[in-house]
Design a protein around this motif. Structure first.
Motif, short mmCIF file in Angstrom:
data_model
loop_
_atom_site.label_atom_id
_atom_site.label_comp_id
_atom_site.label_asym_id
_atom_site.label_seq_id
_atom_site.Cartn_x
_atom_site.Cartn_y
_atom_site.Cartn_z
N PRO A 95 0.83 -1.21 0.00
CA PRO A 95 0.00 0.00 0.00
C PRO A 95 0.86 1.25 0.00
N ILE A 96 0.60 2.14 -0.93
CA ILE A 96 1.35 3.40 -1.03
C ILE A 96 0.55 4.47 -0.30
N PRO A 97 1.18 5.22 0.61
CA PRO A 97 0.43 6.24 1.36
C PRO A 97 -0.13 7.31 0.45
N SER A 98 -1.32 7.76 0.78
CA SER A 98 -1.98 8.80 -0.01
C SER A 98 -1.29 10.15 0.21
N PRO A 99 -1.50 11.10 -0.71
CA PRO A 99 -0.96 12.44 -0.49
C PRO A 99 -1.41 13.05 0.84
N ALA A 100 -2.65 12.75 1.26
CA ALA A 100 -3.14 13.28 2.53
C ALA A 100 -2.36 12.71 3.70
N ARG A 101 -2.06 11.41 3.65
CA ARG A 101 -1.29 10.81 4.74
C ARG A 101 0.14 11.36 4.75
N ILE A 102 0.71 11.55 3.57
CA ILE A 102 2.07 12.08 3.49
C ILE A 102 2.11 13.50 4.03
N ARG A 103 1.12 14.30 3.68
CA ARG A 103 1.05 15.67 4.21
C ARG A 103 0.97 15.63 5.74
N ALA A 104 0.19 14.70 6.27
CA ALA A 104 0.06 14.59 7.72
C ALA A 104 1.39 14.23 8.36
N LEU A 105 2.18 13.39 7.71
CA LEU A 105 3.51 13.06 8.22
C LEU A 105 4.40 14.30 8.25
N HIS A 106 4.33 15.10 7.21
CA HIS A 106 5.10 16.35 7.18
C HIS A 106 4.66 17.26 8.33
N GLU A 107 3.36 17.40 8.50
CA GLU A 107 2.85 18.27 9.56
C GLU A 107 3.27 17.77 10.94
N LYS A 108 3.32 16.46 11.10
CA LYS A 108 3.72 15.86 12.38
C LYS A 108 5.18 16.18 12.72
N HIS A 109 6.04 16.13 11.71
CA HIS A 109 7.48 16.24 11.97
C HIS A 109 8.05 17.63 11.74
N ALA A 110 7.33 18.51 11.05
CA ALA A 110 7.84 19.86 10.82
C ALA A 110 7.91 20.63 12.14
#
Length: 202
Positions: free
Chosen positions: A2-17
């Motif tokens: 399963p490849i993460p969706s753009p929404a999930r990837i954005r959430a990862l960025h928001e979590k770690h920024a």
């Protein structure tokens, strides 16, 4: 896989920024790299590249940059070459598969070998950080056409070639091989859309 969706990837960025400014700098760059890769895929009509995987790789490749900001919001430019390995570790800790983690550790320059690490005295464990798959090569190549400099800017093929030349003609030849494989993006519309300058020559 399963490849993460753009929404999930954005959430990862928001979590770690660490700050909104860091998020804007890094995530915008990652989105631009995807637009460049998408353009190259569309123009070439290639059907031997997993576009969904390339999109995820583009959106994730620089996530390790967040770990180089200090508490005052300053970026550690001296240790910047570590961001790929830091991103690999970050994504692995998040449970993402190795195929996605490698987009972080294998996109610096046109690929770093163990010999490069030793010869340049880089703050990395000596190993080969080199893209292997077409998807990895495309993400690495597309990344070369946009810089998170202050202010951010697009770089033409000749401009990046001149930057690369200091590392030897072998690296320049590798960059030309990537152009032969994927073509050359049209950067003027992208630069205009994002309000970033385009450097034609270094």
């Amino acid at each position: 896989m399963p490849i993460p969706s753009p929404a999930r990837i954005r959430a990862l960025h928001e979590k770690h920024a660490p700050t909104a400014e860091a998020f804007d700098l890094v995530f915008t760059h990652c989105e631009i790299v995807w637009r460049i890769a998408e353009q190259l895929l569309t123009a070439s009509g290639r059907d031997d590249v997993d576009a969904e995987l390339v999109r995820a790789g583009c959106l994730l490749h620089d996530i390790g940059v967040y770990r180089l900001f200090d508490d005052a919001g300053r970026l550690d430019h001296g240790g910047y070459v570590r961001h790929g390995l830091l991103g690999h570790d970050l994504l692995a800790a998040e449970g993402l598969p190795e195929v996605l983690c490698r987009f972080c550790s294998c996109h610096t320059g046109v690929g770093l070998t163990a010999a490069d690490v030793l010869a340049q005295g880089l703050p990395l464990p000596p190993a080969d950080y080199v893209p292997v798959t077409r998807e990895e090569r495309l993400v690495m190549y597309a990344d070369k056409f946009h810089s998170k400099s202050t202010p951010p800017r697009f770089l033409s093929f000749p401009a990046y070639t001149e930057r690369l030349r200091r590392y030897g003609e072998e690296k320049v030849a590798g960059f030309h091989a990537l152009r032969a494989e994927f073509g050359e993006p049209e950067l003027v519309p992208l630069a205009a859309a994002h309000g970033h300058a385009l450097t034609e020559r270094s």
